[in-house]
Design a protein around this motif. Structure first.
Motif, PDB file in Angstrom:
ATOM      1  N   SER A   1      -1.055  -5.835   0.289  1.00 23.52           N
ATOM      2  CA  SER A   1      -1.272  -5.389   1.671  1.00 23.52           C
ATOM      3  C   SER A   1      -0.057  -4.664   2.240  1.00 23.52           C
ATOM      4  CB  SER A   1      -1.609  -6.587   2.561  1.00 23.52           C
ATOM      5  OG  SER A   1      -0.505  -7.462   2.672  1.00 23.52           O
ATOM      6  N   LEU A   2       1.099  -4.758   1.558  1.00 22.82           N
ATOM      7  CA  LEU A   2       2.314  -4.085   2.020  1.00 22.82           C
ATOM      8  C   LEU A   2       2.725  -2.952   1.077  1.00 22.82           C
ATOM      9  CD1 LEU A   2       4.447  -7.230   3.005  1.00 22.82           C
ATOM     10  CD2 LEU A   2       3.084  -5.786   4.532  1.00 22.82           C
ATOM     11  N   SER A   3       1.824  -2.529   0.219  1.00 27.96           N
ATOM     12  CA  SER A   3       2.175  -1.574  -0.838  1.00 27.96           C
ATOM     13  C   SER A   3       2.597  -0.208  -0.300  1.00 27.96           C
ATOM     14  CB  SER A   3       0.993  -1.400  -1.802  1.00 27.96           C
ATOM     15  OG  SER A   3      -0.154  -0.920  -1.099  1.00 27.96           O
ATOM     16  N   ALA A   4       2.119   0.146   0.899  1.00 30.23           N
ATOM     17  CA  ALA A   4       2.469   1.457   1.454  1.00 30.23           C
ATOM     18  C   ALA A   4       3.829   1.467   2.139  1.00 30.23           C
ATOM     19  CB  ALA A   4       1.395   1.906   2.459  1.00 30.23           C
ATOM     20  N   THR A   5       4.433   0.312   2.294  1.00 29.92           N
ATOM     21  CA  THR A   5       5.726   0.225   2.991  1.00 29.92           C
ATOM     22  C   THR A   5       6.836   0.790   2.123  1.00 29.92           C
ATOM     23  OG1 THR A   5       4.940  -1.836   3.989  1.00 29.92           O
ATOM     24  CG2 THR A   5       7.269  -1.306   4.247  1.00 29.92           C
ATOM     25  N   ARG A   6       7.643   1.661   2.680  1.00 25.98           N
ATOM     26  CA  ARG A   6       8.749   2.263   1.945  1.00 25.98           C
ATOM     27  C   ARG A   6      10.029   1.485   2.232  1.00 25.98           C
ATOM     28  NH1 ARG A   6       6.662   7.277   4.780  1.00 25.98           N
ATOM     29  NH2 ARG A   6       5.431   5.568   5.617  1.00 25.98           N
ATOM     30  N   LEU A   7      10.800   1.194   1.208  1.00 26.62           N
ATOM     31  CA  LEU A   7      11.982   0.353   1.323  1.00 26.62           C
ATOM     32  C   LEU A   7      13.246   1.157   1.035  1.00 26.62           C
ATOM     33  CD1 LEU A   7      10.693  -2.776  -0.671  1.00 26.62           C
ATOM     34  CD2 LEU A   7      10.296  -2.190   1.734  1.00 26.62           C
ATOM     35  N   VAL A   8      14.275   0.911   1.828  1.00 26.08           N
ATOM     36  CA  VAL A   8      15.574   1.566   1.654  1.00 26.08           C
ATOM     37  C   VAL A   8      16.636   0.483   1.567  1.00 26.08           C
ATOM     38  CG1 VAL A   8      17.264   3.137   2.668  1.00 26.08           C
ATOM     39  CG2 VAL A   8      14.817   3.595   2.959  1.00 26.08           C
TER      40      VAL A   8
ATOM     41  N   ARG B   1      12.977  12.417   4.985  1.00 25.24           N
ATOM     42  CA  ARG B   1      12.265  12.520   3.709  1.00 25.24           C
ATOM     43  C   ARG B   1      11.111  11.520   3.627  1.00 25.24           C
ATOM     44  NH1 ARG B   1      13.017   9.797  -1.031  1.00 25.24           N
ATOM     45  NH2 ARG B   1      15.080   9.006  -0.472  1.00 25.24           N
ATOM     46  N   LEU B   2      11.347  10.292   4.087  1.00 28.10           N
ATOM     47  CA  LEU B   2      10.325   9.261   3.952  1.00 28.10           C
ATOM     48  C   LEU B   2       9.161   9.436   4.914  1.00 28.10           C
ATOM     49  CD1 LEU B   2      12.517   6.080   3.345  1.00 28.10           C
ATOM     50  CD2 LEU B   2      11.272   7.451   1.682  1.00 28.10           C
ATOM     51  N   VAL B   3       9.380  10.092   6.039  1.00 33.16           N
ATOM     52  CA  VAL B   3       8.263  10.312   6.970  1.00 33.16           C
ATOM     53  C   VAL B   3       7.629  11.679   6.770  1.00 33.16           C
ATOM     54  CG1 VAL B   3       9.272   8.797   8.709  1.00 33.16           C
ATOM     55  CG2 VAL B   3       9.684  11.252   8.852  1.00 33.16           C
TER      56      VAL B   3
END
Length: 399
Positions: free
Chosen positions: A72-79, A117-119
């Motif tokens: 359910s959190l797979s679309a979250t991008r992590l830095v 870049r991420l957005v």
């Protein structure tokens, strides 16, 4: 933003909000998971998570793996955020944990680049994009006057340069006693207070300023602390002493701008600040060079004033070796207290001027000396001297 340092929570959260992002900050991995799960059913769940790798309890890598394991959190991008630029260990067969990396102290330009870049896959007409061009700043305080309390000459030069670039008149003093004398004779509007100074530190200076029996003109003057430690509890200690706010060192123009906007009285004058143009991500060779000496980072801190940047370099090339020789002398005599003072000063000076690798080495030895006595410093003097020579050579190339 997930970071166990309140200072970094506030600095990064404020910067992101300044760009128009909806930013929340939490102090730990479990708190981050709770916030992510609570936001899943909202119209705007979290898109990006900035994660400090070095946290007590659940560290950043463990948190990232927990997030990646939840569909359910797979679309979250992590830095990831870490004081040392090192690869995150990946498990065999796993996809990369992070979509980007930041090195602390986080530079505004690099944060903006990675966020842009991420957005980029979302159609966003946001303030974030607009910061890539010169922007008007609604600071109305050219007539205001700031007192800068900083005993390190290089840090003092950089901070005064940033203040000048922001259109703010400032005077500098080197210790707490000079702060009190200045405030007894001149009606300043704000004090930028280094917390670690000789004679009288920032905490004691603040307590005396707040004491109604002291001779300062304004006992309620806003005081913004400046600290290089970013340790848990620093914020509480600053507030307990009577300070209004605090900033992480090395000072960035964006963070200082926000503090001035918050605490200085409004005046009639407006002006503009030119922010750096966004650039393509650096190549690995450029990253390596910046690790030794970050010329672009120095330029960013002095708001692209190349004359000031070169003046800072000239002063640093003379001052850093003097500081190092004093450190060696104190190490030989076994004066641990003075050695820690010298290490702290060297760490701050080199970080402010862009000497990332040297500053990180000094920080590691400073921590070891705090924990284990003078022996780690004596063993590390040769490495420090070699790294300093490389830094001085790299700095000289930009004069």
């Amino acid at each position: 933003v997930v970071d166990d340092s309140p200072l970094w929570q506030e600095a990064l959260g404020n910067q992101l909000r300044h760009w128009g992002a909806l930013a929340e900050t939490v102090p730990s991995g479990p708190a981050a998971l709770a916030a992510l799960y609570a936001a899943r059913g909202r119209p705007s769940p979290f898109d990006i998570v900035l994660i400090d790798l070095q946290m007590d309890g659940m560290d950043g890598n463990a948190l990232a793996r927990s997030i990646r394991s939840d569909v359910s959190l797979s679309a979250t991008r992590l830095v990831s955020m870490d004081p040392v630029a090192k690869p995150t260990p990946e498990r065999k067969g796993e996809p990369p944990l992070f979509s980007g990396r930041l090195v602390k102290p986080v530079r505004t330009t690099e944060l903006r680049q990675i966020m842009s870049r991420l957005v980029s896959r979302v159609d966003v007409d946001s303030t974030l994009r607009k910061t890539e061009a010169p922007r008007p700043v609604k600071l109305r305080r050219r007539e205001c006057r700031v007192l800068l309390a900083e005993d390190n000459s290089i840090n003092q030069m950089v901070a005064l340069g940033i203040l000048k670039g922001l259109g703010v008149s400032a005077d500098a003093v080197a210790d707490g006693r000079e702060v009190l004398r200045a405030l007894e004779s001149i009606p300043y509007d704000l004090v930028l207070m280094d917390v670690q100074m000789p004679e009288m530190d920032g905490y004691e200076s603040t307590r005396r300023i707040r004491d109604p029996r002291s001779g300062v003109i304004d006992h309620d003057i806003p005081i913004v602390a400046m600290t290089a430690n970013a340790m848990q509890g620093d914020r509480e200690r600053c507030l307990e002493a009577g300070m209004n706010d605090y900033l992480p060192k090395p000072i960035s123009p964006a963070a200082l701008e926000l503090a001035l906007e918050k605490w200085l009285p409004e005046r009639s004058t407006t002006y503009s600040v030119n922010s750096d143009q966004a650039s393509v991500p650096p190549s690995s060779s450029k990253e390596s060079t910046a690790k030794l000496f970050d010329w672009d980072g120095l330029l960013e801190r002095v708001m692209n004033n190349t004359v000031l940047a070169r003046n800072v370099l000239e002063a640093s090339i003379k001052d850093l070796p003097r500081q190092f020789e004093s450190l060696k002398a104190n190490a030989v005599t076994g004066d641990r207290s003075r050695c820690l003072e010298r290490l702290h000063s060297l760490k701050g000076s080199s970080a402010n001027v862009g000497g990332t690798a040297f500053s990180e080495l000094v920080q590691r030895i400073e921590v070891q000396t705090m924990e284990n006595g003078i022996e780690p410093l004596l063993k590390g003097l040769q490495d420090l001297e070699s790294e300093l020579s490389l830094l001085l050579e790299a700095m000289s190339g930009h004069l």
